[in-house]
Design an enzyme around this catalytic site. Structure first.
Site, PDB file in Angstrom:
ATOM      1  CG  ASP A  11      -0.850   0.093   2.877  1.00 40.64           C
ATOM      2  OD1 ASP A  11       1.060   0.546   2.875  1.00 40.64           O
ATOM      3  OD2 ASP A  11      -0.941   0.346   3.079  1.00 40.64           O
ATOM      4  CB  CYS A  70       1.583  -2.338   4.758  1.00 41.18           C
ATOM      5  SG  CYS A  70       0.914  -3.303   6.373  1.00 41.18           S
ATOM      6  CB  THR A  72       2.775  -2.322  11.252  1.00 45.35           C
ATOM      7  OG1 THR A  72       1.020  -3.010  10.097  1.00 45.35           O
ATOM      8  CG2 THR A  72       2.683  -0.979  12.072  1.00 45.35           C
ATOM      9  CG  HIS A 103       9.344 -24.726  11.600  1.00 47.66           C
ATOM     10  ND1 HIS A 103       9.670 -25.055  13.103  1.00 47.66           N
ATOM     11  CD2 HIS A 103      10.985 -25.580  11.675  1.00 47.66           C
ATOM     12  CE1 HIS A 103      11.005 -25.401  13.657  1.00 47.66           C
ATOM     13  NE2 HIS A 103      11.295 -26.097  12.142  1.00 47.66           N
ATOM     14  NE  ARG A 114       3.573   4.106   8.196  1.00 45.23           N
ATOM     15  CZ  ARG A 114       2.606   4.251   7.268  1.00 45.23           C
ATOM     16  NH1 ARG A 114       1.167   3.846   8.184  1.00 45.23           N
ATOM     17  NH2 ARG A 114       1.741   5.099   5.966  1.00 45.23           N
ATOM     18  CG  HIS A 138       7.493 -29.048  10.787  1.00 40.11           C
ATOM     19  ND1 HIS A 138       7.064 -27.648  11.771  1.00 40.11           N
ATOM     20  CD2 HIS A 138       8.485 -29.272  11.350  1.00 40.11           C
ATOM     21  CE1 HIS A 138       9.013 -28.285  12.720  1.00 40.11           C
ATOM     22  NE2 HIS A 138       9.661 -28.380  11.837  1.00 40.11           N
ATOM     23  NE  ARG A 141       3.380 -30.235  15.260  1.00 39.46           N
ATOM     24  CZ  ARG A 141       4.987 -30.239  15.408  1.00 39.46           C
ATOM     25  NH1 ARG A 141       5.386 -29.753  15.127  1.00 39.46           N
ATOM     26  NH2 ARG A 141       4.787 -31.156  16.250  1.00 39.46           N
TER      27      ARG A 141
END
Ligand code: RB5
Length: 152
Positions: A11, A70, A72, A103, A114, A138, A141
């Site tokens: 973004d 983005c 965060t 995994h 940021r 793995h 799972r």
């Protein structure tokens, strides 16, 4: 590195890091299949729209991986994980990024412009893209994530 090609999207909050990573990938000889999102940081868009488009591209290209940037990394990760077949995680350190592949068999890495400095972002990207899924226990799972879902 088992990933053959990469899609990257951002973004407005991730444009600068997205472009830096494109340059980094080109320098490494990694094929960047598409770059999604706005041209400039001044062109505001909604991150779920970019995440959905990138996830569709990743699912259509076997062996590919996606990078979503983005502010965060969190909004992109939440959005991407709504798409069946996508396993996305936000990482800010190389160990977590490597484990996302090794995994969790993640096919999308989410990064925060940021949050990360440019050099750390490249190291985190490299750790993700250079890792391979370990399979074995793995795989069982990961199959549960993909096939079973869960009730709250
Ligand atoms: C955009 O301002 C910002 O909210 C977005 O880039 C992202 O950080 C959301 O998770």
């Amino acid at each position: 590195m088992s990933v053959t090609e990469v899609f990257i999207g951002s973004d407005h909050g991730g444009v600068t890091l997205r472009e830096l990573l494109v340059t980094h990938m080109e320098g490494r000889g990694i094929l960047v299949r598409a770059r999604l999102g706005p041209e400039t940081a001044g062109d505001s868009v909604d991150y779920p729209d970019v995440a959905r488009a990138l996830c569709a591209a990743v699912l259509a290209a076997e062996g590919s991986a996606g990078i979503l940037v983005c502010g965060t990394g969190q909004g992109m990760a939440i959005s991407a994980n709504k798409v069946r077949g996508i396993r996305a995680g936000a990482a800010s350190d190389p160990f977590s990024a490597r484990m996302l592949r090794a995994h969790n068999d993640a096919n999308v890495l989410c990064l925060g412009e940021r949050v990360l400095g440019s050099e750390l972002a490249k190291v985190v990207f490299d750790a993700f893209i250079d890792a391979d899924f370990e399979g074995g226990r793995h795989a069982r799972r990961v199959a549960k994530i993909d096939n079973e879902g869960s009730e709250a």
